[in-house]
Design a protein around this motif. Structure first.
Motif, PDB file in Angstrom:
ATOM      1  N   ILE B  20      39.502  78.379  19.989  1.00 40.59           N
ATOM      2  CA  ILE B  20      38.952  77.773  18.775  1.00 40.59           C
ATOM      3  C   ILE B  20      37.468  77.471  18.990  1.00 40.59           C
ATOM      4  CG2 ILE B  20      39.091  75.810  17.196  1.00 40.59           C
ATOM      5  CD1 ILE B  20      42.035  75.537  18.004  1.00 40.59           C
ATOM      6  N   ASP B  22      34.481  75.813  16.957  1.00 39.51           N
ATOM      7  CA  ASP B  22      34.103  75.060  15.760  1.00 39.51           C
ATOM      8  C   ASP B  22      32.764  74.377  16.015  1.00 39.51           C
ATOM      9  OD1 ASP B  22      33.994  73.767  13.365  1.00 39.51           O
ATOM     10  OD2 ASP B  22      35.559  72.285  13.840  1.00 39.51           O
ATOM     11  N   ARG B  25      31.867  70.639  15.461  1.00 42.30           N
ATOM     12  CA  ARG B  25      32.388  69.615  16.378  1.00 42.30           C
ATOM     13  C   ARG B  25      32.061  69.956  17.844  1.00 42.30           C
ATOM     14  NH1 ARG B  25      38.527  69.002  15.446  1.00 42.30           N
ATOM     15  NH2 ARG B  25      38.439  71.254  15.104  1.00 42.30           N
ATOM     16  N   VAL B  33      45.551  75.894  15.465  1.00 45.28           N
ATOM     17  CA  VAL B  33      45.043  75.466  14.158  1.00 45.28           C
ATOM     18  C   VAL B  33      46.227  75.436  13.194  1.00 45.28           C
ATOM     19  CG1 VAL B  33      43.485  75.995  12.246  1.00 45.28           C
ATOM     20  CG2 VAL B  33      42.779  76.485  14.605  1.00 45.28           C
ATOM     21  N   ALA B  67      37.715  80.706  14.089  1.00 48.07           N
ATOM     22  CA  ALA B  67      36.471  80.009  13.767  1.00 48.07           C
ATOM     23  C   ALA B  67      36.448  79.723  12.274  1.00 48.07           C
ATOM     24  CB  ALA B  67      35.279  80.876  14.171  1.00 48.07           C
ATOM     25  N   PRO B  68      35.536  78.851  11.837  1.00 47.15           N
ATOM     26  CA  PRO B  68      35.397  78.657  10.394  1.00 47.15           C
ATOM     27  C   PRO B  68      34.938  79.957   9.736  1.00 47.15           C
ATOM     28  CG  PRO B  68      34.165  76.980  11.632  1.00 47.15           C
ATOM     29  CD  PRO B  68      34.595  78.021  12.607  1.00 47.15           C
ATOM     30  N   THR B 368      27.903  79.122  10.110  1.00 42.83           N
ATOM     31  CA  THR B 368      28.963  78.232   9.623  1.00 42.83           C
ATOM     32  C   THR B 368      28.419  76.826   9.351  1.00 42.83           C
ATOM     33  OG1 THR B 368      29.639  77.711  11.911  1.00 42.83           O
ATOM     34  CG2 THR B 368      30.809  79.500  10.806  1.00 42.83           C
ATOM     35  N   SER B 369      28.297  76.008  10.390  1.00 44.90           N
ATOM     36  CA  SER B 369      27.969  74.603  10.146  1.00 44.90           C
ATOM     37  C   SER B 369      26.531  74.399   9.686  1.00 44.90           C
ATOM     38  CB  SER B 369      28.260  73.762  11.396  1.00 44.90           C
ATOM     39  OG  SER B 369      27.507  74.215  12.492  1.00 44.90           O
ATOM     40  N   THR B 381      33.545  74.351   8.765  1.00 46.20           N
ATOM     41  CA  THR B 381      34.080  73.636   9.924  1.00 46.20           C
ATOM     42  C   THR B 381      35.606  73.693   9.902  1.00 46.20           C
ATOM     43  OG1 THR B 381      34.247  71.501  11.046  1.00 46.20           O
ATOM     44  CG2 THR B 381      33.982  71.464   8.648  1.00 46.20           C
ATOM     45  N   LEU B 382      36.203  73.461  11.050  1.00 44.68           N
ATOM     46  CA  LEU B 382      37.663  73.379  11.155  1.00 44.68           C
ATOM     47  C   LEU B 382      38.124  71.929  11.293  1.00 44.68           C
ATOM     48  CD1 LEU B 382      38.293  76.383  13.613  1.00 44.68           C
ATOM     49  CD2 LEU B 382      38.467  76.375  11.113  1.00 44.68           C
ATOM     50  N   LYS B 383      37.255  71.013  10.977  1.00 44.00           N
ATOM     51  CA  LYS B 383      37.581  69.590  11.051  1.00 44.00           C
ATOM     52  C   LYS B 383      38.796  69.297  10.160  1.00 44.00           C
ATOM     53  CE  LYS B 383      34.816  66.946   8.852  1.00 44.00           C
ATOM     54  NZ  LYS B 383      33.481  66.582   8.392  1.00 44.00           N
ATOM     55  N   VAL B 390      39.031  80.101   7.144  1.00 40.60           N
ATOM     56  CA  VAL B 390      39.232  80.331   8.570  1.00 40.60           C
ATOM     57  C   VAL B 390      39.222  81.831   8.852  1.00 40.60           C
ATOM     58  CG1 VAL B 390      40.848  79.976  10.492  1.00 40.60           C
ATOM     59  CG2 VAL B 390      40.662  78.241   8.692  1.00 40.60           C
TER      60      VAL B 390
END
Lengths: 318, 442
Positions: B20, B22, B25, B33, B67-68, B368-369, B381-383, B390
């Motif tokens: 993972i 992300d 984070r 996930v 990943a996101p 992504t972020s 994000t995968l928060k 995803v």
């Protein structure tokens, strides 16, 4: 004699001439030798040869050029080809079909030789990749004009005996000049020392990386030159103001007797034409005893005969 | 095809045994996930022991990367006005194949997206036809003419996430200064294509030895540098939120670094093309490599990779720009700028990981972020609690891009026949699989 020429032609291993780039020095010399023989043919009463009999040559000009087009036409006819001239106004092309479509249309007419001039660099190559016949670049944008460089070299060689070791100064609008680029490649390949002399605004970027010594002052640059090659100030191509006025240009970069006196005593003057007297060259020089400008026109026909013949040696015979 | 049916129902998905990554984070670890109700329930090593929700599709990822979904901040589409090149639907399909789950569309359409009703139109068309998220960027000036500022407040309310004149640069410094001042009131993000209009006029490739040899008119790097310096001065003067849409030379990265060090609200993007290609790729006048800004020297490309590594560059975009034979099959000086890139964004970016040793998390952060932060999106994000956009990808799978496989309606890819290492296996948007299984009927 005919058989002999054809043997020479067959030793030229290309079926298209898109530029001087990619030619070996020996191949350039082959073309110059062929052209020397074509000069003899052209000076006879009977000028006609049969090597292109039955062949179709199309001169496709996207940019007007009386001189180059008629030179190719005459060359083709002297070799016995059927020659057709097509002038394509660029505006109508822009409206309608793409260059590639034009190529496909032409290809369907089965020409054997296509002579192409286009205002965009790389256009002749694009077209050549889409047709099955032989293609000669008669000038593409500011990229190359190989037959002009060949005729310049032929003219120089006939007067100076050889190219190697000559100091050649190319003067004027280098930035927009395909003639200059083809001459850089050809004259460097044959061992000449090259200089360019130009106002700084008319030099291409990184010109010092192109195998030439760079000058902006005529007197310094012309010192001990064997050949002074003037380029036309291509005003119609300029979309910016590269030089402030014709009179200032002529004062500092136009070739007159005083500036020419810095070159060698036996220095010769060339110009690819058409000339602007009083802009890049004074009339007393253009029409004077050291000018090779008329002779360049004659050599132009000979060089184009040589090129057409060399390429035709690779055309299929069935 | 139970997976298809499940996905359509938004059934839960569990991605186990995954690597993972992300970036939001700072997480790069093995884990699980869990996705349900279109939302990330858990993502990380801590989710390993958790029970799968009832009816979940459980996928063993076998150490592949989760990943996101990627956010692409610079996408040109042909809708409205040039649907033969690309529609929102065709672009979204290409995006799904490339792992891009959010498109920021450029306003350079016909008509130009310069009023709220047109933002609404794009959003509605996207809602009805696209299989990934679409957020329009609206024009900064009316008609992209560089003169009159658009209704930034109303456009933002209608759903525009950023403001840009797309391919166009705003030449008039006073106009730029005013609109940056005005946009600041709405905290609107300005994305600008920094290229001096006069210096670049008539130029078709990077100025230098290669252009001179090819007989092509050059654009000096100063065209970018001068405009960027102007813009960053104005950002300092107005306090505006400024994003250089694409920078391409080493000196530009230096300028951005310096502005960031002074605390100005400035960020920079780069197209994947400028990170992985250079001007030599143009070769014998290949028009698929003609783009704006023009491809630069290899030393510039390397400087850009360093700028990505150290954070001077925030965002990687595809700069997806569909062109067809009518605009590309011309002599080089007359061909249009632009290259498609949605499908190859991630595979090309993985070249930076494989060949230049840029950490995977750094490369993914820029897609992504970081864009999510700049645009104020909750994705990227995968928060836990975030929308389940995803991707699952194999970072090592070798493949070759052949023209026949291109999903985009236009085929002008500079990566045709290129070898890649890394491919997207699965793309989910809001928990639903959009690649390889299209949920909507074709």
């Amino acid at each position: 004699m005919t058989a002999h020429i054809t043997d020479n032609a067959a030793s030229f291993p290309h079926r298209r001439l898109l530029g001087i780039e990619g030619l070996q020095p020996s191949e350039i010399l082959t073309l110059l030798d062929l052209a020397d023989q074509a000069v003899e043919v052209s000076r006879q009463i009977e000028k006609k040869k049969a090597v292109l009999r039955g062949r179709t040559q199309i001169n496709l000009f996207f940019e007007a050029s009386t001189r180059t087009q008629s030179s190719f036409e005459l060359a083709g006819k002297r070799l016995g080809a059927d020659v057709m001239n097509m002038s394509v106004a660029s505006s109508s092309v822009k409206k309608g079909e793409t260059l590639v479509d034009t190529a496909a249309t032409l290809n369907a007419m089965h020409p054997d030789l296509l002579v192409v001039r286009h205002h965009a660099a790389g256009a002749v190559r694009l077209l050549a990749d889409k047709v099955s016949c032989s293609v000669v670049n008669a000038g593409d944008g500011a990229h190359e004009h190989p037959t002009q460089a060949l005729l310049d070299a032929l003219t120089m060689r006939r007067h100076k005996g050889k190219i190697a070791g000559l100091t050649v100064a190319i003067c004027g609008d280098i930035r927009h000049s395909r003639v200059a680029r083809s001459n850089f490649l050809l004259l460097n390949a044959l061992g000449a020392r090259l200089r360019v002399i130009s106002p700084p605004t008319l030099l291409p970027a990184a010109v010092d990386r192109l195998g030439v010594d760079v000058f902006t002052d005529m007197r310094t640059g012309l010192k001990d030159a064997d050949i002074v090659m003037m380029l036309r100030l291509q005003r119609e191509r300029m979309n910016g103001s590269f030089v402030p006025s014709v009179r200032e240009y002529f004062r500092y970069w136009g070739l007159d007797a005083e500036k020419l006196s810095y070159a060698k005593e036996d220095a010769l003057v060339m110009h690819p034409g058409p000339m602007n007297r009083g802009v890049e060259i004074g009339p007393e020089i253009a029409d004077g005893p050291r000018s090779l400008i008329r002779e360049q026109v004659e050599m132009g026909v000979a060089v184009r005969m040589a090129v057409l013949e060399a390429l035709a040696a690779h055309l299929p015979n069935k | 095809m139970s997976g298809d049916a499940n996905a359509a129902n938004g059934a839960p998905v569990v991605l186990s045994n995954a690597r993972i990554v992300d970036p939001a984070r700072d997480l790069d670890a093995k884990g699980t996930v869990i996705i349900a109700d279109g939302v990330i329930q858990a993502a990380g090593p801590d989710a390993d022991g958790k029970a799968a929700p009832a009816g979940a599709e459980v996928i063993d990822c076998a150490d592949k990367v989760v990943a996101p979904g990627l956010i692409d901040m610079r996408v040109f589409v042909g809708e409205p006005g040039a649907e033969h090149r690309e529609t929102l639907r065709s672009a979204s399909k290409a995006a799904s194949v490339g792992g891009v789950t959010t498109l920021i569309t450029m306003p350079d359409t016909d008509p130009v997206i310069d009023e709220p009703a047109l933002v609404d139109y794009v959003l509605r068309r996207a809602h009805d036809t696209a299989i990934v998220r679409v957020h329009p960027a609206a024009a900064l000036t009316k008609g992209l003419e560089g003169a009159e500022v658009t209704e930034i407040g109303l456009l933002k309310e209608a759903g525009a996430v950023a403001f840009t004149d797309g391919r166009h640069s705003i030449a008039n410094t006073r106009v730029m200064q005013r609109l940056m001042t005005y946009a600041n009131h709405f905290d609107a993000l300005i994305m600008h294509h920094p290229q001096d209009v006069n210096l670049s006029e008539g130029g078709v490739m990077n100025m230098g030895e290669t252009a001179s040899r090819l007989g092509l008119m050059g654009i000096p790097v100063e065209a970018e540098i001068i405009m960027l310096e102007r813009d960053l001065r104005l950002a300092a003067m107005t306090g505006g939120k400024y994003h250089a849409a694409q920078i391409s030379c080493g000196e530009s990265a230096e300028i951005v670094r310096a502005a960031k060090a002074r605390g100005h609200r400035v960020t920079a993007g780069i197209s994947i093309n400028h990170l992985t290609l250079n001007e030599n790729d143009i070769g014998p006048y290949r028009t698929f490599f003609k783009m704006s800004p023009p491809l630069k020297l290899e030393e510039d490309r390397r400087a850009m990779v360093e700028a990505l590594r150290d954070g001077a560059i925030d965002v990687i975009v595809s700069s997806h720009d569909p062109q067809d034979v009518e605009t590309k099959r011309h002599p080089f000086p007359e061909a249009a700028d632009g290259a498609i890139g949605l499908e190859t964004l991630l595979p090309a970016a993985l070249r930076l990981v494989h060949s230049e040793y840029v950490p995977l998390i750094t490369v993914l952060r820029a897609m992504t972020s970081r864009p999510a932060e700049l645009l104020g999106l909750e994705t990227g994000t995968l928060k836990p609690g975030a929308p389940a956009d995803v991707i699952l990808f194999d970072p090592d799978m070798p493949w070759v891009l052949s023209k026949e496989d291109i999903v985009s309606r236009s085929k002008n890819s500079p990566f045709e026949d290129a070898r890649f290492q890394g491919k997207v296996l699965r793309t989910l948007v809001a928990g639903r699989t959009v690649h390889p299984y299209s949920v909507r009927p074709a």
